[in-house]
Write a protein that holds these residues in place. Structure first.
Motif, PDB file in Angstrom:
ATOM      1  N   MET A  66       0.828  -1.194   0.000  1.00 14.83           N
ATOM      2  CA  MET A  66       0.000   0.000   0.000  1.00 14.83           C
ATOM      3  C   MET A  66       0.873   1.259   0.000  1.00 14.83           C
ATOM      4  O   MET A  66       0.621   2.207  -0.751  1.00 14.83           O
ATOM      5  N   LEU A  67       1.914   1.270   0.842  1.00  5.11           N
ATOM      6  CA  LEU A  67       2.814   2.424   0.880  1.00  5.11           C
ATOM      7  C   LEU A  67       3.505   2.621  -0.463  1.00  5.11           C
ATOM      8  O   LEU A  67       3.612   3.747  -0.970  1.00  5.11           O
ATOM      9  N   ALA A  68       3.993   1.518  -1.040  1.00  8.07           N
ATOM     10  CA  ALA A  68       4.677   1.620  -2.336  1.00  8.07           C
ATOM     11  C   ALA A  68       3.726   2.139  -3.406  1.00  8.07           C
ATOM     12  O   ALA A  68       4.089   3.012  -4.210  1.00  8.07           O
ATOM     13  N   ASP A  69       2.487   1.622  -3.430  1.00  5.79           N
ATOM     14  CA  ASP A  69       1.537   2.056  -4.454  1.00  5.79           C
ATOM     15  C   ASP A  69       1.151   3.520  -4.284  1.00  5.79           C
ATOM     16  O   ASP A  69       0.967   4.242  -5.273  1.00  5.79           O
TER      17      ASP A  69
ATOM     18  N   ALA B 195      -5.290  -5.043 -12.654  1.00 11.05           N
ATOM     19  CA  ALA B 195      -5.192  -4.424 -11.331  1.00 11.05           C
ATOM     20  C   ALA B 195      -4.553  -3.044 -11.435  1.00 11.05           C
ATOM     21  O   ALA B 195      -4.979  -2.093 -10.761  1.00 11.05           O
ATOM     22  N   GLY B 196      -3.535  -2.921 -12.293  1.00 12.22           N
ATOM     23  CA  GLY B 196      -2.903  -1.616 -12.481  1.00 12.22           C
ATOM     24  C   GLY B 196      -3.851  -0.597 -13.086  1.00 12.22           C
ATOM     25  O   GLY B 196      -3.889   0.562 -12.675  1.00 12.22           O
ATOM     26  N   VAL B 197      -4.645  -1.031 -14.073  1.00 10.29           N
ATOM     27  CA  VAL B 197      -5.622  -0.134 -14.696  1.00 10.29           C
ATOM     28  C   VAL B 197      -6.694   0.269 -13.682  1.00 10.29           C
ATOM     29  O   VAL B 197      -7.138   1.423 -13.646  1.00 10.29           O
ATOM     30  N   LEU B 198      -7.106  -0.681 -12.829  1.00  3.89           N
ATOM     31  CA  LEU B 198      -8.091  -0.363 -11.794  1.00  3.89           C
ATOM     32  C   LEU B 198      -7.540   0.688 -10.827  1.00  3.89           C
ATOM     33  O   LEU B 198      -8.250   1.632 -10.451  1.00  3.89           O
ATOM     34  N   MET B 199      -6.269   0.547 -10.428  1.00  3.28           N
ATOM     35  CA  MET B 199      -5.641   1.562  -9.576  1.00  3.28           C
ATOM     36  C   MET B 199      -5.642   2.918 -10.258  1.00  3.28           C
ATOM     37  O   MET B 199      -5.933   3.954  -9.629  1.00  3.28           O
ATOM     38  N   ALA B 200      -5.315   2.938 -11.557  1.00  2.00           N
ATOM     39  CA  ALA B 200      -5.297   4.202 -12.299  1.00  2.00           C
ATOM     40  C   ALA B 200      -6.693   4.816 -12.366  1.00  2.00           C
ATOM     41  O   ALA B 200      -6.853   6.043 -12.251  1.00  2.00           O
ATOM     42  N   LEU B 201      -7.721   3.976 -12.544  1.00  2.00           N
ATOM     43  CA  LEU B 201      -9.092   4.493 -12.576  1.00  2.00           C
ATOM     44  C   LEU B 201      -9.486   5.134 -11.259  1.00  2.00           C
ATOM     45  O   LEU B 201     -10.112   6.198 -11.233  1.00  2.00           O
ATOM     46  N   VAL B 202      -9.120   4.478 -10.167  1.00  5.04           N
ATOM     47  CA  VAL B 202      -9.451   5.030  -8.853  1.00  5.04           C
ATOM     48  C   VAL B 202      -8.710   6.348  -8.610  1.00  5.04           C
ATOM     49  O   VAL B 202      -9.276   7.317  -8.105  1.00  5.04           O
ATOM     50  N   ALA B 203      -7.436   6.398  -9.009  1.00  9.83           N
ATOM     51  CA  ALA B 203      -6.617   7.581  -8.742  1.00  9.83           C
ATOM     52  C   ALA B 203      -6.886   8.718  -9.709  1.00  9.83           C
ATOM     53  O   ALA B 203      -6.933   9.884  -9.314  1.00  9.83           O
ATOM     54  N   PHE B 204      -7.067   8.388 -11.004  1.00  6.52           N
ATOM     55  CA  PHE B 204      -7.091   9.426 -12.033  1.00  6.52           C
ATOM     56  C   PHE B 204      -8.380   9.452 -12.857  1.00  6.52           C
ATOM     57  O   PHE B 204      -8.451  10.200 -13.833  1.00  6.52           O
ATOM     58  N   GLY B 205      -9.356   8.642 -12.518  1.00  4.73           N
ATOM     59  CA  GLY B 205     -10.599   8.628 -13.277  1.00  4.73           C
ATOM     60  C   GLY B 205     -11.224  10.004 -13.360  1.00  4.73           C
ATOM     61  O   GLY B 205     -11.323  10.711 -12.358  1.00  4.73           O
ATOM     62  N   GLY B 206     -11.620  10.404 -14.559  1.00  5.64           N
ATOM     63  CA  GLY B 206     -12.209  11.724 -14.751  1.00  5.64           C
ATOM     64  C   GLY B 206     -11.227  12.773 -15.240  1.00  5.64           C
ATOM     65  O   GLY B 206     -11.637  13.834 -15.704  1.00  5.64           O
ATOM     66  N   GLU B 207      -9.925  12.486 -15.147  1.00  4.25           N
ATOM     67  CA  GLU B 207      -8.918  13.421 -15.656  1.00  4.25           C
ATOM     68  C   GLU B 207      -8.951  13.410 -17.185  1.00  4.25           C
ATOM     69  O   GLU B 207      -9.155  12.374 -17.809  1.00  4.25           O
ATOM     70  N   THR B 208      -8.706  14.590 -17.783  1.00  2.00           N
ATOM     71  CA  THR B 208      -8.738  14.679 -19.244  1.00  2.00           C
ATOM     72  C   THR B 208      -7.583  13.917 -19.880  1.00  2.00           C
ATOM     73  O   THR B 208      -7.661  13.521 -21.036  1.00  2.00           O
TER      74      THR B 208
ATOM     75  N   LEU C 139      -4.938   1.440  -1.454  1.00  2.45           N
ATOM     76  CA  LEU C 139      -5.639   0.363  -0.750  1.00  2.45           C
ATOM     77  C   LEU C 139      -6.017  -0.760  -1.717  1.00  2.45           C
ATOM     78  O   LEU C 139      -5.940  -1.945  -1.375  1.00  2.45           O
ATOM     79  N   VAL C 140      -6.420  -0.372  -2.933  1.00  3.04           N
ATOM     80  CA  VAL C 140      -6.725  -1.386  -3.952  1.00  3.04           C
ATOM     81  C   VAL C 140      -5.464  -2.188  -4.270  1.00  3.04           C
ATOM     82  O   VAL C 140      -5.499  -3.428  -4.358  1.00  3.04           O
ATOM     83  N   GLY C 141      -4.327  -1.500  -4.420  1.00  6.37           N
ATOM     84  CA  GLY C 141      -3.075  -2.190  -4.707  1.00  6.37           C
ATOM     85  C   GLY C 141      -2.655  -3.111  -3.577  1.00  6.37           C
ATOM     86  O   GLY C 141      -2.193  -4.237  -3.814  1.00  6.37           O
ATOM     87  N   GLY C 142      -2.814  -2.650  -2.332  1.00  3.25           N
ATOM     88  CA  GLY C 142      -2.466  -3.494  -1.191  1.00  3.25           C
ATOM     89  C   GLY C 142      -3.357  -4.716  -1.094  1.00  3.25           C
ATOM     90  O   GLY C 142      -2.894  -5.827  -0.801  1.00  3.25           O
ATOM     91  N   ALA C 143      -4.662  -4.525  -1.368  1.00  5.14           N
ATOM     92  CA  ALA C 143      -5.598  -5.655  -1.322  1.00  5.14           C
ATOM     93  C   ALA C 143      -5.261  -6.678  -2.402  1.00  5.14           C
ATOM     94  O   ALA C 143      -5.328  -7.897  -2.168  1.00  5.14           O
TER      95      ALA C 143
ATOM     96  N   VAL D 259      -4.028 -10.311 -15.308  1.00  2.00           N
ATOM     97  CA  VAL D 259      -4.690  -9.865 -14.082  1.00  2.00           C
ATOM     98  C   VAL D 259      -3.896  -8.729 -13.439  1.00  2.00           C
ATOM     99  O   VAL D 259      -4.471  -7.769 -12.917  1.00  2.00           O
ATOM    100  N   LYS D 260      -2.560  -8.839 -13.466  1.00  2.00           N
ATOM    101  CA  LYS D 260      -1.728  -7.751 -12.953  1.00  2.00           C
ATOM    102  C   LYS D 260      -2.005  -6.457 -13.707  1.00  2.00           C
ATOM    103  O   LYS D 260      -2.127  -5.378 -13.108  1.00  2.00           O
ATOM    104  N   LEU D 261      -2.109  -6.573 -15.035  1.00  2.00           N
ATOM    105  CA  LEU D 261      -2.389  -5.394 -15.856  1.00  2.00           C
ATOM    106  C   LEU D 261      -3.751  -4.807 -15.503  1.00  2.00           C
ATOM    107  O   LEU D 261      -3.898  -3.578 -15.376  1.00  2.00           O
TER     108      LEU D 261
END
Length: 289
Positions: free
Chosen positions: A14-17, A68-81, A42-46, A64-66
């Motif tokens: 989680m800290l690394a992500d 998970a990475g896209v899901l993290m990006a959606l949570v962090a940056f979703g809605g950005e242009t 938290l998604v990355g740690g889970a 699946v790793k890919l």
């Protein structure tokens, strides 16, 4: 047999992500939405914990790793242009971080304890933190150096502007070609898209400061003089641009602004009736960082 403690796996990853998402946002000049970055971490740690659970070993597969990475990006940056660009940058930062961890671990003569691409319990915390700091520093220096060599700043910074009880967040391009200065203080003027500043204005001002109305700034100034008690905040600024006739921009003095984390009191904002650039909301005439 490898013994893995899921609480350690969760906390370390989680800290690394969080560091990875934060570094990607900083390098791209995106808004620093720390709560969303924490949720992404938290998604990355889970995910890291799930890889070690019985029956879920299939989650270590590359697709699946890919995902998970896209899901993290959606949570962090979703809605950005610039979501796609931010996602790719997050991947690059992750690769850089992993390389630093591996290099420092090998230099220390003890390797890096990983399984299925996930840090587990006996990771040396000192190695992890030094690796994160090193990766962030190297990537920041590389990106900022290339921006300076472009001759016109060329990198994005986060800006927050406050007016009365309202505030709004912007992404500004550092552009040393923007020489517009505050005639009172001599400081740089933030040239911002009027459309992006709409959330900043109370209703009585919002109806006057529309992009279409600001194409004739002298008329807007006349209306402000007759209808607004905040007229003292406003002034007309002359400007000139290459290939464009000289003209006037309506400017307003904000209560405060945070430019790349540095607070500036009573910053002057020039309101542009048209978008100021691709992927940015404003132009800032000083190099920051």
């Amino acid at each position: 047999m490898t013994v893995v403690y899921v609480d350690s796996v969760f906390v370390l990853n989680m800290l690394a992500d969080y560091l990875l998402v934060y570094a990607a946002a900083q390098l791209a000049g995106a808004r620093l939405r720390r709560l969303r970055f924490l949720l992404a971490a938290l998604v990355g740690g889970a995910y890291a914990v799930a890889v070690f659970l019985p029956g879920l070993g299939w989650m270590s597969a590359p697709p699946v790793k890919l995902a998970a990475g896209v899901l993290m990006a959606l949570v962090a940056f979703g809605g950005e242009t610039r979501f796609l660009r931010l996602t790719l940058l997050l991947g690059l930062v992750s690769c850089g971080f992993a390389g630093c961890v591996l290099a420092l671990g090998l230099a220390a003569g003890r390797g890096v304890p990983m399984q299925n691409g996930v840090f587990y319990t006996n990771v040396d915390m000192k190695v992890l933190l030094i690796s994160a700091a090193s990766a962030y520093l190297v990537l920041t220096v590389v990106f900022r150096a290339s921006a300076h060599r472009s001759g016109a700043g060329g990198f994005m910074i986060p800006v927050t502007v406050g007016f009365a009880s309202r505030s709004t967040a912007l992404t500004a391009l550092c552009d040393t070609g923007n020489t517009l200065r505050d005639p009172v203080t001599g400081r740089s003027v933030l040239v911002a898209s009027a459309e992006k500043l709409q959330p900043l204005w109370p209703p009585e001002l919002g109806s006057l400061l529309t992009p279409s109305a600001l194409r004739t700034p002298t008329e807007v100034m006349e209306r402000l003089a007759s209808s607004s008690r905040d007229v003292a905040r406003f002034r007309l600024l002359p400007y000139s641009a290459v290939g464009v006739e000289s003209g006037l921009l309506l400017a307003v003095r904000a209560d405060w602004a945070s430019v790349n984390g540095k607070r500036r009191e009573r910053l002057l904002l020039a309101l542009s009736p048209t978008p100021v650039g691709d992927g940015c909301d404003a132009l800032w005439g000083e190099l920051e960082g």
